[in-house]
Design an enzyme around this catalytic site. Sequence first.
Site, PDB file in Angstrom:
ATOM      1  N   GLU B  64       0.862  -1.169   0.000  1.00 47.99           N
ATOM      2  CA  GLU B  64       0.000   0.000   0.000  1.00 47.99           C
ATOM      3  C   GLU B  64       0.903   1.225   0.000  1.00 47.99           C
ATOM      4  O   GLU B  64       1.736   1.362   0.893  1.00 47.99           O
ATOM      5  CB  GLU B  64      -0.801  -0.046   1.304  1.00 47.99           C
ATOM      6  CG  GLU B  64      -2.189   0.466   1.255  1.00 47.99           C
ATOM      7  CD  GLU B  64      -2.793   0.362   2.655  1.00 47.99           C
ATOM      8  OE1 GLU B  64      -3.260  -0.727   3.015  1.00 47.99           O
ATOM      9  OE2 GLU B  64      -2.764   1.374   3.369  1.00 47.99           O
ATOM     10  N   ASP B  75      -4.551  10.314  10.044  1.00 48.23           N
ATOM     11  CA  ASP B  75      -3.227   9.783  10.362  1.00 48.23           C
ATOM     12  C   ASP B  75      -2.663  10.361  11.648  1.00 48.23           C
ATOM     13  O   ASP B  75      -2.819  11.546  11.941  1.00 48.23           O
ATOM     14  CB  ASP B  75      -2.261  10.068   9.209  1.00 48.23           C
ATOM     15  CG  ASP B  75      -2.536   9.156   8.024  1.00 48.23           C
ATOM     16  OD1 ASP B  75      -2.487   7.925   8.223  1.00 48.23           O
ATOM     17  OD2 ASP B  75      -2.821   9.668   6.930  1.00 48.23           O
ATOM     18  N   TYR B 187     -11.184  -3.383   4.300  1.00 44.92           N
ATOM     19  CA  TYR B 187     -10.160  -2.957   5.252  1.00 44.92           C
ATOM     20  C   TYR B 187     -10.882  -2.561   6.538  1.00 44.92           C
ATOM     21  O   TYR B 187     -11.610  -1.579   6.564  1.00 44.92           O
ATOM     22  CB  TYR B 187      -9.419  -1.762   4.646  1.00 44.92           C
ATOM     23  CG  TYR B 187      -8.249  -1.208   5.433  1.00 44.92           C
ATOM     24  CD1 TYR B 187      -8.200  -1.230   6.824  1.00 44.92           C
ATOM     25  CD2 TYR B 187      -7.173  -0.633   4.770  1.00 44.92           C
ATOM     26  CE1 TYR B 187      -7.136  -0.710   7.522  1.00 44.92           C
ATOM     27  CE2 TYR B 187      -6.095  -0.095   5.461  1.00 44.92           C
ATOM     28  CZ  TYR B 187      -6.090  -0.135   6.830  1.00 44.92           C
ATOM     29  OH  TYR B 187      -5.028   0.403   7.516  1.00 44.92           O
TER      30      TYR B 187
END
Lengths: 392, 281
Positions: B64, B75, B187
Amino acid sequence: MAVKGRFGRFGGLYIPEVLMPAVEELAEAYERYKDDEEFKRELDYYLKHYVGRPTPLTFCKNLSKDLGFKVYLKREDLAHTGAHKINNTIAQALLAKKMGKKRIIAETGAGQHGVATATAARALNLKCEIYMGAKDIERQKMNVFRMKLLGAKVNPVYSGTQTLKDAINEALRDWITNVRTTHYLLGSVLGPHPYPTMIRDFQSIIGRETKEQILKAEGRLPTAIVACVGGGSNAIGIFYPFIEDTEVELIGVEAGGKGIESDKHAARFASGREGVLHGTYTFVLQDRYGQIKGTHSIAAGLDYPAVGPEHAFLREIGRAKYYYATDEEAVEAFKILSEKEGIIPALESAHALAWALNNADKFDKNDVVIINLSGRGDKDLEIVAKFLEKNE
Amino acid sequence: MHSKVKGDALKLEAVQKNRIDVKFEELRAKGEGALIGYLTLGDPNIEDSKKLVRALAKHVDILELGIPFSDPIADGPTIQGAIDRALKAGMNTDIAFEIVKELKLDIPLIFMTYYNIVLQYGEERFIKRCRDVGIDGVIIVDLPIEEAQNLLDICARYNVHFIFLIAPTTREDRLFKILSRARGFIYLISLLGVTGAREKLQEETIEKTKWALNYVKIPLAVGFGISKKEHVKAVIKAGASGVVVGSAFVKIVEKNLGNIEKAIKEIENLAKELKEGTKVK
């Protein structure tokens, strides 16, 4: 006008999956409570007895004489905590409480929204944490002290440009982590649906009062309404109740900073492109690859790279027009209002005033122009003093 | 329901299958889970980033690759740091495509980024170029299914999988909506929080893996907070088809700035070790 958070093609909901249930829950709660009699009664109570509404509409006798048309100020500077921000924070804090959230978080640039959030949290007994860029903390020490005094925890943000946009990033990260217990009390008509719609509704009290007051004072609607636009919550708040009154010109004023050519500004409409930032599709200052640009304005409350999506829509359909004023013009307006009327405006609001001063030739003696004085200038005294020192 | 339609859709699926699907099938046959490794492209600079990507590709099953965005709200500090370094080094979307084209990696590749990056490049132009350089899937962190319709159609046209994220907070009704358009794998963000390595595997991760497996009939990869071999083992044992490890690799880059050879060696060692953790079935 808004279908699922869209204003034309602007707005929407661009957020990580983790937050989807939270914004859905918020949208549902807002739909449920906005017409709830008890909620409305409670909110009215706080707005009247705690915030001090209605705020006056002040006729500027001296300025009107000088300019040759009638100038009125909507006095949001007289609301508790010194700016319009409290209209939204009290309402959202009340909603958060209804939703059973015990903790609220918020971003702040100049500190005004942070102070208004901390204040609402005290009034309603909620835990409160504020995210603020490290650079802004340096620039606005007094507001940091105010927030702490009001029992809020102030978290400095060191990432990115260390200003408002990074404070929002960090607040969103907190929300992602604590979404089950926490309400994110966003400060402007930005972010994912339902924020732009909900916050516009909470701020529309400014325009509703203004309409009543001007009809009483002048027996007519104004020629024009001028407001500064950072995210644009004070502007949409005063514009919204006049949108159907097409004879009223609506004028938004962005931060021209050191001038558009300098690239140090926050004039999204003047040189931005459509894009997505912090959950919404709107005009954004960015490079060709979509990296968000740093912004500059002497007014920290306008120092942000995206504009509220409903403003993008109003501009597109031609209902509102958007211009900008530079730092220098804003400081000049700041001085003039202080000298002429004994009212020290926030540097943000001084941008709106600057536009009116510079465009006086567009109006004549029969015209009535209302400027939204979104906040008071006490917080800016040090900044203005420094600016004048440097430029004299 | 999935297996019922499978027969009819076999032809269609054969066309739409890409390297991601083939990889999961191969691994399932071997009784292994997939190790999906992440690095931010352009970190710590463009040339060293190529070396790191090439090294990691040797030891993971799927790679990825992050295209940096200046405001990465999902993040944590580790990947924020990588993004800052990459942007300072002049990284951009065109260079990301050029790197992938140049490296010619023979494992499935996924781009991970934020929506504004794709939007400014042009949705169709972005996905077409993905197909041309050999990108098999995209993960767009801030594009929920409600706003993804146009991009989903484009992805289907170019046979690039749009990989969906699901979270511990995802409600059942949305989950079904997502599963109806899911390709490649799902995911699972296994905990509430931003990306970042965590010392201990959270109990919630295993619980949420088991919860998701009740619904997800395509491969399920679990990410967020997974950084050690025993984490990988536990998640694969719980029934996941793969794990995503990002911040643990990026941390190695951060720790060894100025010493790329050491970073490469440590990244390879960690990847090898984690890969062992996937062989528990």
